[in-house]
Design an enzyme around this catalytic site. Sequence first.
Site, PDB file in Angstrom:
ATOM      1  N   LEU A   1      -5.125   1.177 -28.873  1.00 39.71           N
ATOM      2  CA  LEU A   1      -5.214  -0.251 -28.581  1.00 39.71           C
ATOM      3  C   LEU A   1      -4.374  -1.022 -29.576  1.00 39.71           C
ATOM      4  CD1 LEU A   1      -7.166  -1.666 -26.453  1.00 39.71           C
ATOM      5  CD2 LEU A   1      -7.716   0.690 -26.912  1.00 39.71           C
TER       6      LEU A   1
ATOM      7  N   TYR B   1      -3.828 -13.543 -38.311  1.00 32.07           N
ATOM      8  CA  TYR B   1      -3.979 -12.083 -38.146  1.00 32.07           C
ATOM      9  C   TYR B   1      -3.221 -11.432 -39.297  1.00 32.07           C
ATOM     10  CZ  TYR B   1      -4.458  -7.720 -35.413  1.00 32.07           C
ATOM     11  OH  TYR B   1      -4.783  -6.466 -34.968  1.00 32.07           O
TER      12      TYR B   1
ATOM     13  N   ASP C   1     -14.626   8.925 -40.049  1.00 30.78           N
ATOM     14  CA  ASP C   1     -13.897   7.903 -40.790  1.00 30.78           C
ATOM     15  C   ASP C   1     -12.430   8.300 -40.686  1.00 30.78           C
ATOM     16  OD1 ASP C   1     -12.581   6.232 -42.586  1.00 30.78           O
ATOM     17  OD2 ASP C   1     -14.426   5.912 -43.709  1.00 30.78           O
ATOM     18  N   ALA C   2     -11.701   7.567 -39.855  1.00 25.51           N
ATOM     19  CA  ALA C   2     -10.330   7.953 -39.498  1.00 25.51           C
ATOM     20  C   ALA C   2      -9.328   7.674 -40.615  1.00 25.51           C
ATOM     21  CB  ALA C   2      -9.914   7.231 -38.217  1.00 25.51           C
TER      22      ALA C   2
ATOM     23  N   LYS D   1      -0.102  -2.767 -36.320  1.00 21.31           N
ATOM     24  CA  LYS D   1       0.061  -2.707 -34.863  1.00 21.31           C
ATOM     25  C   LYS D   1       1.524  -2.419 -34.483  1.00 21.31           C
ATOM     26  CE  LYS D   1      -4.222  -3.304 -33.663  1.00 21.31           C
ATOM     27  NZ  LYS D   1      -5.016  -2.107 -33.327  1.00 21.31           N
TER      28      LYS D   1
ATOM     29  N   SER E   1     -14.985  -9.063 -29.715  1.00 20.91           N
ATOM     30  CA  SER E   1     -15.718  -7.874 -30.164  1.00 20.91           C
ATOM     31  C   SER E   1     -16.245  -8.144 -31.575  1.00 20.91           C
ATOM     32  CB  SER E   1     -14.765  -6.686 -30.217  1.00 20.91           C
ATOM     33  OG  SER E   1     -13.776  -6.966 -31.201  1.00 20.91           O
TER      34      SER E   1
ATOM     35  N   TYR F   1      -2.119  -4.984 -30.378  1.00 15.81           N
ATOM     36  CA  TYR F   1      -2.198  -6.437 -30.175  1.00 15.81           C
ATOM     37  C   TYR F   1      -0.829  -7.068 -30.386  1.00 15.81           C
ATOM     38  CZ  TYR F   1      -3.455 -11.301 -30.717  1.00 15.81           C
ATOM     39  OH  TYR F   1      -3.487 -12.659 -30.584  1.00 15.81           O
TER      40      TYR F   1
ATOM     41  N   LEU G   1      -9.857   1.931 -32.651  1.00 17.15           N
ATOM     42  CA  LEU G   1     -10.385   1.540 -33.964  1.00 17.15           C
ATOM     43  C   LEU G   1      -9.290   0.911 -34.809  1.00 17.15           C
ATOM     44  CD1 LEU G   1      -9.456   3.820 -36.388  1.00 17.15           C
ATOM     45  CD2 LEU G   1     -10.754   5.245 -34.817  1.00 17.15           C
TER      46      LEU G   1
END
Length: 354
Positions: A227, A239, A128-129, A247, A279, A229, A178
């Site tokens: 990752l 979003y 669990d980050a 992000k 996803s 966006y 994640l």
Amino acid sequence: MTGGASAFEARARSPGRGITVDLPGSARVPLRQLNSHFPLFEASPQNVTNLPIDLSGKRALVAGVADDGGFGWAIAKALASAGASVCVASWPPAMGIFEKLLERGKLDESRTLPDGSMLDFERIYPLDATFDRMDQVPEKIRENKRYTDRGDFTIAGLTARLEEDFGSPSLDIVAHSLANGPEVKNPLLETSREGYLEAVSTSAYSLVGLLRALGPHLRPEASVLSLTYLASEGAVPGYGGGMSSAKAALESDTRTLAWEAGRKWGVRVNTISAGPYASRAASAIGFIGRIIRFYEANTPIERSLDAMDVGHTAAFLSSPLAAGITGSTVYVDNGFHAMGATLNTPAPVEDDEG
Ligand SMILES: NC(=O)c1ccc[n+]([C@@H]2O[C@H](COP(=O)([O-])OP(=O)(O)OC[C@H]3O[C@@H](n4cnc5c(N)ncnc54)[C@H](O)[C@@H]3O)[C@@H](O)[C@H]2O)c1
């Protein structure tokens, strides 16, 4: 090409006889034997036009894999196809189902690599980050039945397990794939302070925490990826929940971490800005189907984005071929980021869950 290279000339002969090369001093050798004359070609002795991504002997950790439907899975597949051994880290609430799917062979088709072999994970760790250490974990989570049997599922616990299993240094590649924003469906104006901070903590700070903990265990010339966006740079209605802020932080941190971790451990740090893909996480936001259609109608390249597009870019960025790339946001979005105006709006649809 090094010394004397410009003095030789390659000539295509008839196709049946292959290509020969005239070397300085009038020796003529088949192109495929050039390797013995010029060690530069050692990576590809059979065919100098083949520039392989070779990650054999390297160990990767992909954090954020709990099914076969997201970018983490595609990255794991691409890294394994290039020869890396791959460990993954899974979020405890999703990990039990993931392990069962693997055990029951339900993911076997997706596990098949291009050469017919199967993607096998060296280890699957709980992570669990949101937490660096166990003393930060609220009682409610510690006692949750999906967490209780997992031991230390924090970043510190993951680091200790890697060291126990493989010694140190043991890692060459870290992929952070994640994100989580509990209020992602809320516009930013209606996002609570708690929701905003949790989005940034889980989706951006986690990269800082992971790199700080794993940095000392990275081998020379390691690569770290995340990752991101495009909502970091421009408003994307829907979003929400502070995910666009997370992000933006992730991209900014990529540049600062590239400098700091580059100087400290010789590590490269990059982030891939991916186009929309249905996803599990993206489908939960609720408008992924619409935005995918919007991209398909407006991207310079008219094709659907495949998760393996991101996987292959991750493999390249993790390889020595990308030795000079760090601190970069690399777009894998069929070119959408380059557009200043769009032509088409998608037809409205009822079902917008993907
Ligand atoms: N799918 C898209 O359209 C898209 C586009 C651009 C960027 N991304 C980014 O790609 C990355 C991977 O997402 P994806 O879309 O492939 O979905 P995904 O569902 O495959 O991956 C997200 C993963 O994060 C894990 N996770 C959630 N909270 C966690 C926590 N606290 N600790 C550890 N793991 C946690 C989930 O279990 C899941 O495995 C994310 O950073 C996402 O923001 C996705």
